[in-house]
Scaffold this active site. Structure first.
Site, PDB file in Angstrom:
ATOM      1  CG  HIS A 487      -1.684   1.292   1.372  1.00 55.99           C
ATOM      2  ND1 HIS A 487      -2.444   1.901   0.394  1.00 55.99           N
ATOM      3  CD2 HIS A 487      -1.711   2.129   2.449  1.00 55.99           C
ATOM      4  CE1 HIS A 487      -2.925   3.050   0.859  1.00 55.99           C
ATOM      5  NE2 HIS A 487      -2.495   3.200   2.097  1.00 55.99           N
ATOM      6  CG  HIS A 513       0.573   7.198   3.985  1.00 57.91           C
ATOM      7  ND1 HIS A 513       1.137   6.368   3.056  1.00 57.91           N
ATOM      8  CD2 HIS A 513      -0.688   6.733   4.176  1.00 57.91           C
ATOM      9  CE1 HIS A 513       0.263   5.450   2.684  1.00 57.91           C
ATOM     10  NE2 HIS A 513      -0.861   5.641   3.350  1.00 57.91           N
ATOM     11  CG  ASP A 514      -1.172   4.188   6.479  1.00 55.26           C
ATOM     12  OD1 ASP A 514      -1.798   5.200   6.833  1.00 55.26           O
ATOM     13  OD2 ASP A 514      -1.552   3.433   5.569  1.00 55.26           O
ATOM     14  CD  GLU A 517      -3.587   6.219  10.544  1.00 58.57           C
ATOM     15  OE1 GLU A 517      -3.898   5.121  10.037  1.00 58.57           O
ATOM     16  OE2 GLU A 517      -4.068   7.303  10.173  1.00 58.57           O
ATOM     17  CG  ASP A 518      -0.763   0.921  10.570  1.00 63.35           C
ATOM     18  OD1 ASP A 518      -1.764   1.132  11.257  1.00 63.35           O
ATOM     19  OD2 ASP A 518      -0.783   0.881   9.328  1.00 63.35           O
ATOM     20  CG  ASP A 576      -4.160   6.832   2.034  1.00 62.60           C
ATOM     21  OD1 ASP A 576      -3.778   5.652   2.046  1.00 62.60           O
ATOM     22  OD2 ASP A 576      -4.908   7.327   2.889  1.00 62.60           O
TER      23      ASP A 576
END
Length: 637
Positions: A487, A513-514, A517-518, A576
């Site tokens: 992704h 970018h994630d 969050e992860d 995204d």
């Protein structure tokens, strides 16, 4: 494909054994070497799990003397409720199962793609680990169960694979439960690009003989599919560009060939569909631009060729039915040799030979139902006793009886660029913007997109961001089971190709970018590791996912946060959204598909309009096309 060849056999081979483990060991060894051929010597090989093909591996038998035989079924009910996304199960009778077995997990609410097929990987008391995540919540109250049902040969998220010159025996007498055809078949392909299945016999399987879903460029030739309880051939769920030729689908319990949801630009050429319990050929459900040509279709229980019912959005448009020989179908049901139903347009029924022998059930040669929008029926030869040669229902659309002025754009050769853009990355023939293969999601694939002017220092920064993203997302997967890293790399590719951005700070933010969050990383860490600008962009793209009350307020705050960001950050957000949207059809969660589509339509389409014209156009096209996937009555196969 590599010339490396290894052999498997009962004795005197590179890998000796008479079970699936020996074949699988050979497949893995060849895959580690970059590809090649696994030659299976004559013998009968007992399967306790699927033979899992890998990219660039060919599985080649020795003809009729190589038999892959499914082992007897083992079964247990659950002893605990199971949750979506987990990698373990809990069963009431664990002694019936063993690690290494292939299993199906399901309950009475989990049909189609919602059942799970996986391999048991470990045991701890009544708990077993599984190789694939659970696709659904499974409940004891819903008769949740586990049983050893699996496709004897399969490939998932792979490319350039082949199965040749062997026999698959389903052993249905010892396998009483039906193998879910969306998740299995004698040979089963899921999200595979460039596959060949040739000179393969599939017989006596409790399920479909050959099923392929979400695939591109599948060639099936010279196969015998006989005495299975499901369909002979099952091109399904968005597959594009399949060729099925010189195959014999005989005496199966459902259709000779069943075109499922959105199978397009495919052809059945010179096949035989004989004595199947339902239709010889069944097509409908957004199946368009397909051809049935030169086939022998005889003695099937219902129509020889049937275009299924459906409104204009779901009908089998642009279907060519030409030069086939049909005889004595409708053996168990009054219908027609060729039945046109659904609100289909651009259907051509030309130069077919249709026969009814004395004593056959009453039937029409060709029947056109009232909902059909447009068809052309020309040059067909009818011989024998018919209820009517051609029956056109009052109120149907335009039916012409003249020679077609143009050829229909059908079959693999007619597929235009972008015909497969709904498929997963790695399955599409080409990236719609550049023609660059999406088969791998590597750092090298990103560097190949950058112009020569983006030099060593910038590439070093991007490489560092890639490695950090790889570490932060290690072990994480998307809903459909693909590595999550695909992704952020996909977003980065879109920013390079779709927006023409080569700024290393923006590309770094795309790759990362994630991660806030992860993973345990903070935006402040990224500012320190890279630049404050990278930290700000990732912070603006990070959503507060704290569970509990207040989610609508947090979602609104996030949207305002993104709208207030600078143009490059908003471009990242739209890229995204586009990348996630391109995978949404693979998600087994219907409610997630619906809410994501609504959120995109209501909030991100306006954002894209104010951000980037090209991305707005792509997102608008997706919103329009995907609305049929979330409409009431959604049926995925």
């Amino acid at each position: 494909m590599s010339e490396r060849v290894v052999t498997v056999g009962p004795a005197g081979a590179d890998f000796c054994g008479e079970e699936n483990r020996a074949i699988q060991a050979a497949v893995e060894a060849v895959a580690r070497q970059g590809g090649g051929t696994v030659k299976v010597l004559p013998g009968t090989y007992l399967l306790h799990d699927s033979v899992h093909l890998r990219s660039r591996v060919r599985l080649v038998g020795s003809g009729a003397g190589t038999i892959l035989r499914k082992g007897p079924e083992a079964h247990s009910f659950l002893d605990a409720d199971l949750g979506y996304g987990h990698y373990d199960i809990s069963v009431a009778e664990p002694e019936r199962l063993a690690t290494g077995m292939g299993v199906t997990i399901r309950d009475n609410r989990a049909g189609g793609f919602y059942s799970t097929i996986a391999t048991l990987t470990w045991r701890d008391g009544s708990r077993f680990g599984i190789s694939e995540m659970l696709n659904h919540d499974y409940r004891r109250a819903g008769e949740g169960e586990v049983f050893t049902s699996f496709p004897p040969v399969s490939a998932r998220f792979a490319s350039d694979v082949a199965v040749r010159d062997l026999v698959i025996e389903g052993n249905r007498a010892e396998n009483p439960r039906f193998l879910n055809s969306c998740r299995g078949g004698g040979v089963f392909l899921l999200a595979v690009r460039d596959a060949v299945i040739a000179n393969v016999t599939v017989r006596d399987l409790n399920g479909d003989a050959i099923s392929f879903q979400q695939c591109r460029n599948v060639l099936i030739e010279d196969c015998l599919l006989q005495g299975n309880t499901g369909n002979g051939l099952h091109p399904g769920s968005g597959s594009v560009g399949a060729t099925m030729r010189r195959c014999r689908s005989v005496g199966n319990g459902q259709d000779g060939v069943f075109f499922c949801l959105r199978a397009t630009y495919s052809i059945c050429d010179s096949c035989a569909f004989i004595g199947n319990a339902r239709h010889g050929v069944s097509i409908g459900g957004r199946d368009t631009h397909n051809a049935i040509v030169g086939c022998a279709i005889e003695g099937n229980g219902s129509a020889g060729i049937a275009l299924r019912e459906g409104d204009e959005a779901m009908a089998a448009h642009a279907t060519l039915i030409a030069r086939n020989s049909l005889a004595d179908n409708c053996a168990d049901k009054d219908t027609a040799e060729i039945l046109l139903a659904g609100a289909a347009r651009d259907v051509q029924v030309v130069e077919n030979r249709i026969r009814r022998r004395p004593g056959s059930r009453p039937a029409c040669a060709v029947a056109v139902r009232e909902e059909v929008i447009g068809a052309r029926i020309f040059g067909n030869e009818c011989a024998g006793e018919f209820a009517e040669a051609i029956r056109i229902a009052p109120g149907s659309g335009t039916v012409l009886h003249s020679r077609p002025e143009r050829a229909l754009p059908v079959g693999p050769e007619a597929a235009p660029p972008g015909a497969d853009r709904h498929l997963a990355p790695g399955v599409r023939a080409e990236h719609p913007a550049s023609g660059v293969s999406d088969e791998t999601w590597t750092l090298e694939s990103l560097f190949a997109l950058l112009p020569a002017g983006v030099g060593g220092p910038a590439r070093a920064v991007i490489a560092r961001a890639y490695r950090l993203a790889e570490a932060c997302h290690r072990g994480q997967t998307r809903d459909e089971g693909t590595p999550y890293l695909s992704h952020p790399v996909g977003v980065c590719r879109r920013v390079i190709e779709g927006a023409g951005i080569h700024d290393p700070e923006v590309l770094t933010a795309a790759l990362l970018h994630d991660v806030v969050e992860d993973s345990p990383l903070l935006a402040e860490d990224l500012a320190a590791f890279f630049t404050p600008r990278v930290g700000r962009m990732v912070a603006a793209l990070t959503k507060d996912k704290t569970p509990g009350p207040g989610k609508p307020e947090r979602d609104r705050a996030y949207l305002e946060q993104v709208r207030a960001a600078d143009i490059p950050t908003r471009i990242l957000k739209v890229a995204d959204r586009l990348d996630n949207a391109s995978h949404l059809h693979l998600s087994p969660k219907r409610e997630k598909r619906r809410t994501y589509w609504e959120e995109t339509r209501d909030h991100y389409l306006p954002l894209a309009a104010d951000t980037h014209a090209g991305f707005h156009r792509e997102l608008k096209e997706w919103v329009e096309s995907f609305r049929w996937d979330v409409a009431p009555g959604d049926a995925r196969c």
